[in-house]
Design an enzyme around this catalytic site. Structure first.
Site, PDB file in Angstrom:
ATOM      1  N   ARG A  56       0.911  -1.161  -0.047  1.00 29.91           N
ATOM      2  CA  ARG A  56      -0.095  -0.063  -0.118  1.00 29.91           C
ATOM      3  C   ARG A  56       0.827   1.297  -0.086  1.00 29.91           C
ATOM      4  NH1 ARG A  56      -5.484   1.211   1.106  1.00 29.91           N
ATOM      5  NH2 ARG A  56      -5.907   3.230   2.406  1.00 29.91           N
ATOM      6  N   ASN A  63      -1.778   8.656   0.503  1.00 29.61           N
ATOM      7  CA  ASN A  63      -3.556   9.366   0.424  1.00 29.61           C
ATOM      8  C   ASN A  63      -3.880  10.203   1.540  1.00 29.61           C
ATOM      9  OD1 ASN A  63      -5.128  10.072  -1.870  1.00 29.61           O
ATOM     10  ND2 ASN A  63      -6.682   8.550  -0.892  1.00 29.61           N
ATOM     11  N   ARG A  64      -2.791  10.144   2.447  1.00 31.98           N
ATOM     12  CA  ARG A  64      -3.007  10.907   3.601  1.00 31.98           C
ATOM     13  C   ARG A  64      -2.186  11.924   3.849  1.00 31.98           C
ATOM     14  NH1 ARG A  64      -6.661   7.796   2.749  1.00 31.98           N
ATOM     15  NH2 ARG A  64      -7.914   6.506   3.986  1.00 31.98           N
ATOM     16  N   GLU A 164     -13.775   4.350  -6.306  1.00 32.49           N
ATOM     17  CA  GLU A 164     -13.576   2.937  -5.346  1.00 32.49           C
ATOM     18  C   GLU A 164     -14.419   1.873  -6.068  1.00 32.49           C
ATOM     19  OE1 GLU A 164     -11.381   2.393  -2.842  1.00 32.49           O
ATOM     20  OE2 GLU A 164     -11.013   4.127  -2.042  1.00 32.49           O
TER      21      GLU A 164
END
Length: 292
Positions: A56, A63-64, A164
């Site tokens: 990931r 993505n944070r 998503e």
């Protein structure tokens, strides 16, 4: 928005979400699939280093990493924090980017089907696009989670949003979901082309919207260890109603833990594999109907 001039398609923001990553690779090999006459469409690979090792992320969830204060913080120096700053610069800077729309392609182990995650849903353009997608792809669900999405890559652009798709295992390609995602991207690009040409019909419609409320963690002991699993009656039931008294979790010794809220909610990202480390068993949403 007066006119769309530049669209960026992003995949591989999470290195083990292969649907978006390989779609970007396909679009780069066959660029005619995403080109339209009235605007420029570019492809972008979010986290190539994580993709190489099918993880990931390397140090931190990319993505944070896109909050403005983080992008402007010179002391943040992990690989993903630096990568986020580089991406922000390459795409023109958050809040001032010349990119009109960023479409970030993700996949999930949860049974989310085809989901659109919006940032700025209150803008008429976003609402009209979401309503169009709901009509042309009836299985599409539209979720609004502004507090979450403001830290994500697509937030660089004012009209950015994410797709998503799931359920699909990490680091696995699912041909059916791959094709559905590609078709949805094609529909979005066709809509943007029609928008520029002024050929979008202005008809009123009702959009079903799932508004994010909060996250729910797994039951844990004093050491922080998980003590229960998603209840079998809730597993794979993303976007379905969860009523007060309905079972949510099942302890390891077989006891049910029920939902104790005061009203019906609609869980999403149920039992998402990547969220175990984040202390999230599911997100709760409320169902709304918005006139477009």
């Amino acid at each position: 928005m007066n006119r769309i001039n530049k669209v960026v398609l992003v995949g591989g923001t999470h290195g083990n979400e292969f649907t978006g990553a390989y779609l970007i690779k396909k679009f780069e090999q066959y660029p005619h699939l995403i080109q339209r006459d009235s605007f420029e469409t570019l492809t972008f690979f979010g986290n190539p280093k994580a993709f190489e090792v099918a993880r990931r992320y390397i140090d931190k969830d990319l993505n944070r990493c896109f909050k403005i204060q983080d992008l402007e913080n010179p002391t943040l120096s992990t690989y993903e924090e630096i990568r986020a700053k580089d991406i922000n610069e390459m795409l023109g800077g958050k809040g001032k980017s010349p990119v009109d729309i960023i479409l970030d392609l993700h996949s999930t182990t949860s049974n989310m089907g085809l989901s659109i995650l919006l940032d700025n849903f209150l803008h008429p353009f976003n609402l009209q696009l979401a309503a169009h997608l709901s009509l042309t792809h009836p299985e599409v669900k539209v979720c609004w989670a502004p507090l979450i999405e403001s830290r994500c890559l697509q937030s660089i652009s004012e009209f950015g949003f994410a797709i998503e798709v799931g359920a699909v295992a990490q680091a696995v390609l699912n041909a059916e979901l791959f094709q559905k995602t590609e078709k949805l991207v094609e529909t979005i690009l066709d809509y943007l082309e029609a928008y520029n040409q002024g050929s979008i019909s202005q008809t009123n419609s009702t959009l079903t919207l799932y508004e994010y409320v909060k996250d729910i963690d797994y039951p844990r002991n004093d050491l922080g260890e998980i003590q229960a699993m998603i209840h079998p009656q809730l597993q794979f039931r993303d976007y379905e109603p969860l009523n007060p008294g309905d079972p949510m979790f099942l302890t390891f010794d077989g006891k049910e833990i029920v939902y104790e809220g005061e009203s019906t909610v609609y869980p999403i990202f149920i039992n998402e594999a990547a969220y175990y480390e984040k202390g999230i068993a599911m997100g709760l949403t409320e169902k709304r109907h918005v006139t477009v």
